[in-house]
Write an enzyme that holds these catalytic residues in place. Structure first.
Site, mmCIF file in Angstrom:
data_model
loop_
_atom_site.group_PDB
_atom_site.id
_atom_site.type_symbol
_atom_site.label_atom_id
_atom_site.label_comp_id
_atom_site.label_asym_id
_atom_site.label_seq_id
_atom_site.Cartn_x
_atom_site.Cartn_y
_atom_site.Cartn_z
ATOM 1 C CB SER A 1 4.440 -59.057 -26.661
ATOM 2 O OG SER A 1 5.698 -59.397 -27.187
ATOM 3 C CD GLU B 1 1.269 -59.134 -31.859
ATOM 4 O OE1 GLU B 1 2.071 -58.408 -32.492
ATOM 5 O OE2 GLU B 1 1.575 -59.725 -30.819
ATOM 6 C CG HIS C 1 4.881 -55.737 -30.981
ATOM 7 N ND1 HIS C 1 4.172 -56.919 -31.139
ATOM 8 C CD2 HIS C 1 5.744 -55.949 -29.954
ATOM 9 C CE1 HIS C 1 4.602 -57.804 -30.246
ATOM 10 N NE2 HIS C 1 5.558 -57.249 -29.524
#
Length: 319
Positions: A103, A205, A275
């Site tokens: 992230s 992602e 995630h």
């Protein structure tokens, strides 16, 4: 016993219990766990003021634990990129520290490899998200846990995944692995923190981004020449966004199709990363090799010693 430090470089932790739970579980896995003094600090939405989070990063780097595991992502590292002493971060990696997260950690990982060819960090779990869930919330995913412990021991040298189709059967690719969260990565484009990698394997992602936003960012990378300069692109999980009644069937598959129609670079989907509960660990910055047979893809790399002290592949930078 491997030393492991938990630190919070970006968003603030809402409460202490997940951190305490994660520390206990990681200790049960055999790590000697310590928690950075400012891990629970808070200023607005951040884990402390910028200066405090910067000091925490440098403090962890100077201590050079075996593992530096971020507690969570969120937002905040972008504020620090121009002030980080990258030499101190690199020194810790050269002395064996495995920095781990995903992230918002994408900014730190790619900022390092933009400056130091041959060094790697690990895209992998976050302490509270992956080790701090209560049993009622599902506890710890076994695959994520086992992949993490194997990577941190230096034994992990490959991960495999299954693509939805066999359209890339026979594909072989070799290059420097880089990327991470799509939104964070795009925010680095045009800055000194952008890795100018040609001939690499880019993985991406994101979460809570509508498919049209994902498509727009993918096309930004393609139109900037980034996608076309890679030997392969691997797409992980892109979920969490609410569908719009205007979509009329449009989704992530259509966004991927739009990218594929504009590039000759193979774009594979199905990478178990993002995630999501079940995720692999990936050496960001290392030279990797990928082989696809039917729907089965294998991504492999050299030993952990080479990751810590530099792996010099045949990839090169471009202007």
């Amino acid at each position: 016993m491997s030393s492991l430090t938990l630190f919070t470089p970006s968003g603030a932790l809402a409460k202490a219990q997940p951190l305490q739970r994660a520390a206990k579980r990681l200790a049960q896995l055999g790590f000697e766990v310590s928690i950075d003094a400012d891990a629970l600090s808070r200023h607005q939405r951040f884990a402390g003021e910028d200066a405090a989070r910067l000091a925490a990063l440098h403090r962890v780097a100077d201590a050079a634990p075996s593992v530096a595991l971020a507690t969570r992502g969120g937002y905040g590292l972008t504020r620090l990129l121009d002030q980080i002493d990258w030499g101190r971060i690199a020194h810790s990696v050269e002395h064996g520290t495995r920095w781990v997260g995903y992230s918002d950690l994408t900014a730190l990982q790619n900022g390092l490899i933009a400056r130091h060819k041959g060094l790697a960090m690990w895209a992998g779990p976050l302490a509270c998200d992956d080790f701090g869930r209560s049993e009622a919330e599902g506890g710890v995913d076994e695959v994520t846990r086992d992949c993490f412990t194997e990577a941190m021991s230096g034994a992990l040298e490959a991960v495999g995944f299954r693509a939805p189709t066999a359209e890339f059967d026979g594909l072989e690719a070799r290059g420097r692995l880089w990327g991470g969260n799509l939104t964070v990565l795009c925010s680095l484009l045009g800055t000194p923190h952008w890795p100018k990698i040609k001939g690499g394997i880019l993985f991406l992602e994101d979460v809570n981004e509508h498919p049209y936003r994902v498509e727009r960012m993918l096309l930004q990378l393609q139109q900037a020449g980034v996608i076309d300069a890679q030997v392969a692109v691997l797409l992980g999980d892109f979920s969490g966004a609410a569908r719009s009644p205007l979509d009329k069937g449009y989704g992530i598959k259509d966004a991927v199709a739009a990218l594929r129609s504009r590039t000759k670079t193979p774009v594979l989907t199905g990478l178990p990363f993002g995630h999501i509960r079940t995720k692999v660990c990936l050496p960001v910055g290392a030279t990797v090799e990928m082989y696809v047979q039917g729907r089965e893809a294998i991504l492999g790399w050299q030993s952990d010693a080479r990751l810590a002290h530099g792996s010099h592949g045949h990839d090169h930078d471009h202007d």
